[in-house]
Motif scaffolding. Structure first.
Motif, PDB file in Angstrom:
ATOM      1  N   ALA A 237      29.811   2.123 -13.644  1.00 27.25           N
ATOM      2  CA  ALA A 237      29.645   3.057 -14.755  1.00 27.25           C
ATOM      3  C   ALA A 237      29.506   2.285 -16.066  1.00 27.25           C
ATOM      4  O   ALA A 237      28.649   2.589 -16.911  1.00 27.25           O
ATOM      5  CB  ALA A 237      30.843   4.002 -14.824  1.00 27.25           C
ATOM      6  N   ASN A 241      26.275   2.340 -18.338  1.00 24.41           N
ATOM      7  CA  ASN A 241      26.477   2.705 -19.730  1.00 24.41           C
ATOM      8  C   ASN A 241      25.875   1.641 -20.643  1.00 24.41           C
ATOM      9  O   ASN A 241      25.141   1.920 -21.590  1.00 24.41           O
ATOM     10  CB  ASN A 241      27.994   2.814 -19.945  1.00 24.41           C
ATOM     11  CG  ASN A 241      28.342   3.257 -21.336  1.00 24.41           C
ATOM     12  OD1 ASN A 241      27.453   3.392 -22.173  1.00 24.41           O
ATOM     13  ND2 ASN A 241      29.614   3.473 -21.584  1.00 24.41           N
ATOM     14  N   ASN A 242      26.157   0.386 -20.282  1.00 21.43           N
ATOM     15  CA  ASN A 242      25.664  -0.721 -21.073  1.00 21.43           C
ATOM     16  C   ASN A 242      24.140  -0.806 -21.018  1.00 21.43           C
ATOM     17  O   ASN A 242      23.484  -0.990 -22.037  1.00 21.43           O
ATOM     18  CB  ASN A 242      26.296  -2.019 -20.571  1.00 21.43           C
ATOM     19  CG  ASN A 242      26.116  -3.128 -21.563  1.00 21.43           C
ATOM     20  OD1 ASN A 242      26.456  -2.969 -22.731  1.00 21.43           O
ATOM     21  ND2 ASN A 242      25.557  -4.230 -21.126  1.00 21.43           N
TER      22      ASN A 242
END
Ligand SMILES: Nc1ncnc2c1ncn2[C@@H]1O[C@H](COP(=O)(O)OP(=O)(O)O)[C@@H](O)[C@H]1O
Ligand SMILES: [Mg+2]
Length: 594
Positions: A237, A241-242
């Motif tokens: 995640a 997200n990054n």
């Protein structure tokens, strides 16, 4: 960071490959960067001349540049991947070899499953670091640098707009690496726990089934897999997200350039071809931006995997050869314990002031309740552990003066817990001595009373036993391990309760044979049956780590104490066996059912 530098140094023996990988990367970058330039030139040429003449030359240029770029990309993948595999290969072997040097106290603390997960999944993490962290990241950097130089040269003012987002990217990137490193560490630790449960469950299947504990085990495993999944999910995640953030910054800067640059073209400060070139260059950044998360991830994972691998590689064996260790002396076999005490690291004291002497060729019997320290005593002779106080000597030389291999080759040890390898009976008896003849194997098998049984098997000595010898009975396994110890014909023979799972009759036969061959050997027999030790020259009775009684059989049965009690108890049991022994019942039946 130290860990990453140490990992990077692992590629030192393969400098050539690393260099070729880096050269290929530079090639990929240079040829890749040629393409936008050619396209930009083509657009301007068409716009100014209004004709498509000469475009074929530029098209040819694009194809050629792509061809070389592809070739270099092949080199990059090939050299980078083989470098990663090579480092993993070396590390895996080093890890295994190092494990062989570590001692029992190390294995008391580290579970098998955990070590296995380090040898597999952590090494894989390191391979990924070499591939991703060392090779791919260099590719990203060289591409980003190339693009930066070219866009600054093209239009430095416009390039400044791209820089607006750089601080965000650096800030996000560093937060990400740190957070991700923690996550990966948790994943690897959880993976270790999970492998331990799996490994113990598989080797303990009999207990699991016997106790109907399948559901209990399932829950235990589920908890651990749940932990692995949870941390891996969080890591993924974070990575997603990054990646999303990075792509957002990148797309935002492209939009900004299109807007600002478009205005420049309209104002006549820039040609359309140049703007196209500019945007194509930015487009080349999409790939490094996309894999940046993966690359930083490989740093994090390398960091945590490296930490776990080096933790093992850096642990020094607590027991090792001292300088000038004796590798040649032929051991005669006088064993002495002088005031020996022994504590486990856990603080538990096991042995107190143990004193005894066995002359070469003599036999010492050790009797004592379970947990009294019998196995602990004999573990000190081959230096599986070292005494906390006092001395253990062989031929009046402290055991730590001998080279470990020399010392241990002189001691035939028949363990209480027999371990057989998934291999043929012949290989199990010959263990570690591949050049032994079948005659020698048969000779010791006969002494150990296992020959007849082996001959009754379809493949005889080539019969492969199940994992840990699971296709044999406890008694059969023990007899194979006796044969194994006899094969090296050691001057010292130690038998740790080895006849406990054979019946009294077979024990008598083994014992008679052992007495024969142990005539000239120094022998220690640990037993729980008086009958096994009553012919010993000396017997010590152990209780709670202390020698409570000593003497020979005749002396001991005249004293009040554990020995006499045990003797009286066992006379009653033995009476049932006596007539059978006198009738000399055939062993054949027993060998099949022992
Ligand atoms: N690796 C170990 N770490 C800590 N304690 C141990 C270890 N091995 C054995 N012990 C303890 O040492 C004592 C003596 O054990 P052991 O020598 O195996 O007894 P015996 O062979 O007489 O049954 C026991 O109390 C046991 O719990
Ligand atoms: Mg024991």
């Amino acid at each position: 960071m130290n860990v990453l530098i140490r990992l990077a140094k692992r590629t030192a023996p393969y400098k050539g490959r690393l260099l070729l990988a880096y050269l290929s990367i530079i090639g990929v970058t240079v040829f890749g960067l040629m393409i936008p330039k050619i396209i930009g030139t083509a657009i301007d040429a068409v716009i100014t001349s209004g004709s498509a003449k000469g475009l074929w030359l530029l098209a040819g240029g694009i194809i050629l540049a792509n061809l070389f770029r592809g070739l270099m990309a092949y080199g990059q993948t090939y050299f980078g991947e083989s470098l990663g595999q090579q480092v993993a290969y070396d590390l895996r072997n080093e890890f295994y070899t190092h494990l062989q040097t570590l001692n029992f106290d190390f294995h008391d603390k580290h579970q098998t499953g955990n070590l296995m997960s380090r040898a597999t999944s952590d090494i894989e993490g390191i391979r990924m670091f070499v591939q991703g962290g060392m090779i791919r990241s260099f590719f990203c950097i060289s591409l980003i640098l190339g693009v930066m130089i070219l866009i600054v040269l093209l239009d430095w003012k416009l390039s400044l707009y791209c820089l607006v987002f750089v601080p965000f990217i650096i800030w996000r990137g560093s937060i990400f690496i740190l957070a991700q490193r923690k996550k990966w560490f948790l994943v690897q630790v959880a993976m270790g726990h999970m492998t331990t449960i799996l490994q113990e469950n598989l080797s303990g299947q009999k207990v699991v089934k016997a106790f109907g504990a399948e559901e209990f085990e399932e829950k235990r495993f589920l908890n651990r897999t749940g932990e692995v999944a949870e941390h891996a999910y969080e890591a993924a995640a974070l990575q997603a997200n990054n990646a999303g953030m990075m792509t957002f910054f990148y797309m935002a800067s492209t939009a900004l350039i299109l807007w600002v640059g478009g205005t420049e073209v309209v104002d006549g400060n820039m040609t359309a071809g140049e703007l196209a070139q500019f945007i194509l260059y930015l487009g080349m950044l999409a790939m490094p931006v996309r894999i940046a998360a993966w690359v930083t991830n490989s740093f994090s994972r390398g960091l945590s995997a490296g930490t776990r691998i080096f933790e093992i590689l850096d642990s020094d064996p607590s027991i090792f050869n001292h300088d000038n260790a004796d590798s040649t002396t032929k051991i005669k076999g006088e064993i002495k314990f002088e005031n020996v005490s022994f504590y486990h690291e856990s603080g538990k004291d096991i042995l107190h002031n143990i004193d005894f002497r066995i002359k070469p060729g003599e036999t010492l019997g050790i009797i004592g309740p379970p947990g009294s320290g019998k196995t602990s005593i004999i573990n000190l002779i081959p230096r599986f552990y070292e005494p906390t106080n006092g001395y253990v000597t062989i031929d009046n030389i402290s055991v730590d003066k001998f080279e470990l291999i020399n010392l241990r080759k002189n001691i035939g040890l028949i363990h209480q817990d027999v371990f057989l390898f998934t291999d043929s009976i012949r290989e199990n008896i010959a263990y570690g001595n591949p050049n032994i003849s079948i005659e020698e194997i048969e000779k010791v098998a006969k002494i150990a009373q296992i020959h007849e049984f082996v001959m009754s098997l379809p493949l005889k000595y080539d019969t492969v036993v199940g994992e840990r010898g699971s296709t044999l009975s406890g008694g059969q396994r023990q007899r194979i391990s006796i044969a194994r110890a006899l094969l090296i014909d050691p001057p010292i023979l130690i038998i740790d309760d080895a006849t406990s799972s054979v019946d009294t009759i077979t024990e008598k036969y083994i014992q008679a044979q052992l007495e024969n061959i142990s005539q000239d050997k120094t022998t220690i027999i640990i037993a729980h049956r008086i009958s096994s030790v009553q012919n010993a020259d000396n017997i010590i009775v152990l209780n709670n780590g202390l020698i409570e009684q000593r003497g020979n059989h005749t002396e001991l049965i005249q004293q009040e104490g554990i020995y006499k009690d045990l003797y009286n108890l066992q006379i009653a049991e033995n009476q049932a066996d006596q007539p059978l022994i006198q009738n000399n019942v055939s062993l054949k039946e027993d060998t099949n059912h022992a």
